[in-house]
Write a protein that holds these residues in place. Structure first.
Motif, PDB file in Angstrom:
ATOM      1  N   PHE A   3      30.776  25.133  68.047  1.00  0.00           N
ATOM      2  CA  PHE A   3      31.384  24.884  66.742  1.00  0.00           C
ATOM      3  C   PHE A   3      31.122  23.460  66.272  1.00  0.00           C
ATOM      4  O   PHE A   3      30.860  23.217  65.110  1.00  0.00           O
ATOM      5  N   PHE A   4      31.166  22.522  67.225  1.00  0.00           N
ATOM      6  CA  PHE A   4      30.992  21.121  66.833  1.00  0.00           C
ATOM      7  C   PHE A   4      29.550  20.787  66.502  1.00  0.00           C
ATOM      8  O   PHE A   4      29.272  19.778  65.890  1.00  0.00           O
ATOM      9  N   ASP A   5      28.645  21.668  66.942  1.00  0.00           N
ATOM     10  CA  ASP A   5      27.238  21.378  66.714  1.00  0.00           C
ATOM     11  C   ASP A   5      26.916  21.153  65.249  1.00  0.00           C
ATOM     12  O   ASP A   5      26.145  20.273  64.913  1.00  0.00           O
ATOM     13  N   PHE A   6      27.546  21.949  64.376  1.00  0.00           N
ATOM     14  CA  PHE A   6      27.161  21.792  62.979  1.00  0.00           C
ATOM     15  C   PHE A   6      27.892  20.620  62.329  1.00  0.00           C
ATOM     16  O   PHE A   6      27.598  20.216  61.229  1.00  0.00           O
ATOM     17  N   LEU A   7      28.831  20.047  63.049  1.00  0.00           N
ATOM     18  CA  LEU A   7      29.474  18.826  62.546  1.00  0.00           C
ATOM     19  C   LEU A   7      28.738  17.593  63.065  1.00  0.00           C
ATOM     20  O   LEU A   7      29.046  16.481  62.682  1.00  0.00           O
ATOM     21  N   THR A   8      27.820  17.827  63.995  1.00  0.00           N
ATOM     22  CA  THR A   8      27.113  16.698  64.597  1.00  0.00           C
ATOM     23  C   THR A   8      25.785  16.483  63.887  1.00  0.00           C
ATOM     24  O   THR A   8      25.038  17.432  63.681  1.00  0.00           O
ATOM     25  N   GLU A   9      25.527  15.246  63.520  1.00  0.00           N
ATOM     26  CA  GLU A   9      24.244  14.920  62.905  1.00  0.00           C
ATOM     27  C   GLU A   9      23.407  14.168  63.931  1.00  0.00           C
ATOM     28  O   GLU A   9      23.941  13.427  64.752  1.00  0.00           O
ATOM     29  N   LYS A  97      28.937  14.018  52.797  1.00  0.00           N
ATOM     30  CA  LYS A  97      29.995  14.574  53.653  1.00  0.00           C
ATOM     31  C   LYS A  97      31.355  13.964  53.310  1.00  0.00           C
ATOM     32  O   LYS A  97      31.449  12.786  52.983  1.00  0.00           O
ATOM     33  N   TRP A  98      32.419  14.776  53.466  1.00  0.00           N
ATOM     34  CA  TRP A  98      33.767  14.263  53.194  1.00  0.00           C
ATOM     35  C   TRP A  98      34.194  13.273  54.276  1.00  0.00           C
ATOM     36  O   TRP A  98      34.751  12.250  53.998  1.00  0.00           O
ATOM     37  N   PHE A  99      33.938  13.659  55.529  1.00  0.00           N
ATOM     38  CA  PHE A  99      34.339  12.753  56.613  1.00  0.00           C
ATOM     39  C   PHE A  99      33.093  12.407  57.424  1.00  0.00           C
ATOM     40  O   PHE A  99      32.153  13.200  57.495  1.00  0.00           O
ATOM     41  N   PRO A 100      33.064  11.205  58.026  1.00  0.00           N
ATOM     42  CA  PRO A 100      31.863  10.805  58.762  1.00  0.00           C
ATOM     43  C   PRO A 100      31.605  11.744  59.942  1.00  0.00           C
ATOM     44  O   PRO A 100      32.507  11.983  60.742  1.00  0.00           O
ATOM     45  N   PRO A 101      30.406  12.308  60.038  1.00  0.00           N
ATOM     46  CA  PRO A 101      30.108  13.246  61.115  1.00  0.00           C
ATOM     47  C   PRO A 101      29.951  12.520  62.453  1.00  0.00           C
ATOM     48  O   PRO A 101      29.667  11.325  62.485  1.00  0.00           O
ATOM     49  N   ALA A 102      30.170  13.265  63.538  1.00  0.00           N
ATOM     50  CA  ALA A 102      29.847  12.712  64.847  1.00  0.00           C
ATOM     51  C   ALA A 102      28.329  12.616  64.924  1.00  0.00           C
ATOM     52  O   ALA A 102      27.627  13.435  64.347  1.00  0.00           O
ATOM     53  N   LEU A 103      27.829  11.607  65.623  1.00  0.00           N
ATOM     54  CA  LEU A 103      26.392  11.402  65.648  1.00  0.00           C
ATOM     55  C   LEU A 103      25.835  11.545  67.063  1.00  0.00           C
ATOM     56  O   LEU A 103      26.418  11.050  68.022  1.00  0.00           O
ATOM     57  N   ARG A 104      24.715  12.255  67.142  1.00  0.00           N
ATOM     58  CA  ARG A 104      23.953  12.239  68.386  1.00  0.00           C
ATOM     59  C   ARG A 104      22.800  11.311  68.111  1.00  0.00           C
ATOM     60  O   ARG A 104      22.029  11.542  67.181  1.00  0.00           O
ATOM     61  N   MET A 105      22.681  10.228  68.865  1.00  0.00           N
ATOM     62  CA  MET A 105      21.596   9.306  68.523  1.00  0.00           C
ATOM     63  C   MET A 105      20.753   8.855  69.688  1.00  0.00           C
ATOM     64  O   MET A 105      21.203   8.789  70.817  1.00  0.00           O
ATOM     65  N   VAL A 106      19.506   8.575  69.349  1.00  0.00           N
ATOM     66  CA  VAL A 106      18.600   7.958  70.304  1.00  0.00           C
ATOM     67  C   VAL A 106      18.217   6.609  69.711  1.00  0.00           C
ATOM     68  O   VAL A 106      17.802   6.526  68.561  1.00  0.00           O
ATOM     69  N   ILE A 107      18.406   5.557  70.504  1.00  0.00           N
ATOM     70  CA  ILE A 107      18.120   4.200  70.025  1.00  0.00           C
ATOM     71  C   ILE A 107      17.096   3.582  70.965  1.00  0.00           C
ATOM     72  O   ILE A 107      17.190   3.753  72.183  1.00  0.00           O
ATOM     73  N   CYS A 108      16.113   2.876  70.424  1.00  0.00           N
ATOM     74  CA  CYS A 108      15.172   2.292  71.361  1.00  0.00           C
ATOM     75  C   CYS A 108      15.471   0.828  71.629  1.00  0.00           C
ATOM     76  O   CYS A 108      15.985   0.102  70.789  1.00  0.00           O
ATOM     77  N   ILE A 109      15.182   0.437  72.865  1.00  0.00           N
ATOM     78  CA  ILE A 109      15.503  -0.910  73.355  1.00  0.00           C
ATOM     79  C   ILE A 109      14.254  -1.513  74.010  1.00  0.00           C
ATOM     80  O   ILE A 109      13.405  -0.779  74.505  1.00  0.00           O
ATOM     81  N   PRO A 110      14.144  -2.843  74.007  1.00  0.00           N
ATOM     82  CA  PRO A 110      13.005  -3.483  74.677  1.00  0.00           C
ATOM     83  C   PRO A 110      13.037  -3.188  76.173  1.00  0.00           C
ATOM     84  O   PRO A 110      14.107  -2.979  76.737  1.00  0.00           O
ATOM     85  N   SER A 111      11.872  -3.202  76.816  1.00  0.00           N
ATOM     86  CA  SER A 111      11.850  -2.845  78.234  1.00  0.00           C
ATOM     87  C   SER A 111      12.371  -3.969  79.128  1.00  0.00           C
ATOM     88  O   SER A 111      12.784  -3.730  80.246  1.00  0.00           O
ATOM     89  N   LYS A 131      28.646   9.882  69.284  1.00  0.00           N
ATOM     90  CA  LYS A 131      29.328  10.614  70.363  1.00  0.00           C
ATOM     91  C   LYS A 131      28.416  10.777  71.567  1.00  0.00           C
ATOM     92  O   LYS A 131      28.841  10.683  72.701  1.00  0.00           O
ATOM     93  N   GLU A 132      27.129  11.053  71.311  1.00  0.00           N
ATOM     94  CA  GLU A 132      26.155  11.130  72.400  1.00  0.00           C
ATOM     95  C   GLU A 132      25.114  10.072  72.093  1.00  0.00           C
ATOM     96  O   GLU A 132      24.409  10.165  71.098  1.00  0.00           O
TER      97      GLU A 132
END
Length: 342
Positions: A3-9, A97-111, A131-132
């Motif tokens: 259910f939460f999947d469609f609330l997650t961007e 969106k009415w409320f800020p969605p939960a976010l699944r994110m990938v962020i890159c960092i220097p090695s 969230k993830e």
């Protein structure tokens, strides 16, 4: 979870020293300078990205422009968090969106980043509703973005020249075999130009002007096949204090940048010398891939090629190679699970 999947961007972020890019739904939705302008009295952030960039070097004492990332890592935690937050809020699809969605994110960092710096990135992300949160090393993301198959037992060499750091890595089997992260990159090139203009022309130029010079006529060698025209540069005369204009050629910029480029060359040579022989054999055949804004410096590919005796290729749209790779990793989380840092 269903259910939460469609609330997650899902978003992929390349949090760079010079530019921050965000991909959402397979499109680059944010591509802005990593800079914020803060009101000194109220402490409020009054502008971010391109707007704040235009203010750089032109502020009065009540406005301060801040670059929250230095050398590829978060230097000003508060400002970086606000900056990421404002960028995410500006994504058109998330605005509706009415409320800020939960976010699944990938962020890159220097090695070359430390545990503490890594945690700063993660905490920033979690505070903007991540969230993830997964992290990916920059050279990895660049390799994926260039279109290399990094899971193969084949060696590939990536040189990613960003704003704050140059990341050099040899990648095979979905891992970094040997890498080097040097703090000589776009920002240092810009400062080299400022210093050169000061010492050779008695002309004081600001950061924005110097960066402009670098983009317009910047060069890594003094013999280019198709040289750019001379450029007229305005600044303040250090002797008379009057504004003045001088015209400079790409040869002068090549002189100004020479020492820094030598150090990048040395770092590449050192990484090559640490490469296991089997992978060195692969690299002899595949060559070196350049990504990041610094790879667009005229003649740099040729100069590296002469130094290493290897073919050197520039990624297409090198500025976006890293964020493209981050976006691909986000879409294929299962496949790239092993290279993401949770």
């Amino acid at each position: 979870m269903g259910f939460f999947d469609f609330l997650t961007e899902e978003i992929a972020i390349d949090l760079g020293t010079a530019n921050t890019l965000i991909i959402h739904a397979d499109k680059v939705v944010v591509d802005s300078p990593s800079i914020v302008a803060r009101d000194r009295i109220t402490g409020k952030i009054i502008a971010v990205g391109k707007e704040a960039n235009m203010m750089q070097g032109k502020t009065h004492e009540n406005i301060k422009t801040i670059r929250p990332l230095k050398d590829g890592v978060i230097a000003d935690f508060d400002a970086s968090e606000k900056m990421i937050n404002m960028f995410i809020k500006n994504i058109p699809a998330l605005k509706k969106k009415w409320f800020p969605p939960a976010l699944r994110m990938v962020i890159c960092i220097p090695s070359g980043i430390t545990e503490v710096e890594m945690r700063a990135v993660k905490e920033s992300a979690e505070r903007v509703n991540g969230k993830e949160v997964y992290l990916i090393h920059e050279p990895m993301a660049a390799a994926i973005g260039i279109g290399l198959d990094i899971m193969q037992p084949k060696g590939n060499m990536i040189v990613d020249i960003g704003g704050g750091t140059t990341e050099i890595a040899v990648i095979a089997l979905g891992g970094i075999v040997c890498d080097k992260s040097v703090k000589i990159a776009g920002d240092v090139f810009t400062n080299d130009i400022i210093y050169y203009m000061r010492t050779q022309h008695n002309l004081y130029v600001g950061e924005s002007t110097a960066e402009n010079i670098k983009i317009q006529i910047g060069s890594a060698t003094e013999d280019l096949q198709s040289p750019p025209d001379e450029m007229s540069v305005q600044g303040r005369d250090l002797l008379t204090g009057k504004p003045k204009q001088v015209s400079i050629s790409f040869r002068e910029i090549a002189k100004a940048l020479d020492k820094s480029i030598l150090r990048v060359e040395d770092a590449v040579m050192e990484t090559l010398s640490q490469t296991p022989p089997e992978l060195a054999a692969d690299i002899y055949n595949t060559g070196i891939y350049l990504a990041g804004g610094g790879s667009m410096l005229r003649g740099l590919d040729r100069r590296l090629s002469q130094k290493t005796d290897l073919p050197v290729y520039i990624a297409e749209d090198p500025l976006r190679a890293v964020v493209r790779g981050t976006g691909i990793a986000l879409k294929n989380l299962e496949r790239y699970k092993s290279i993401l840092i949770k």
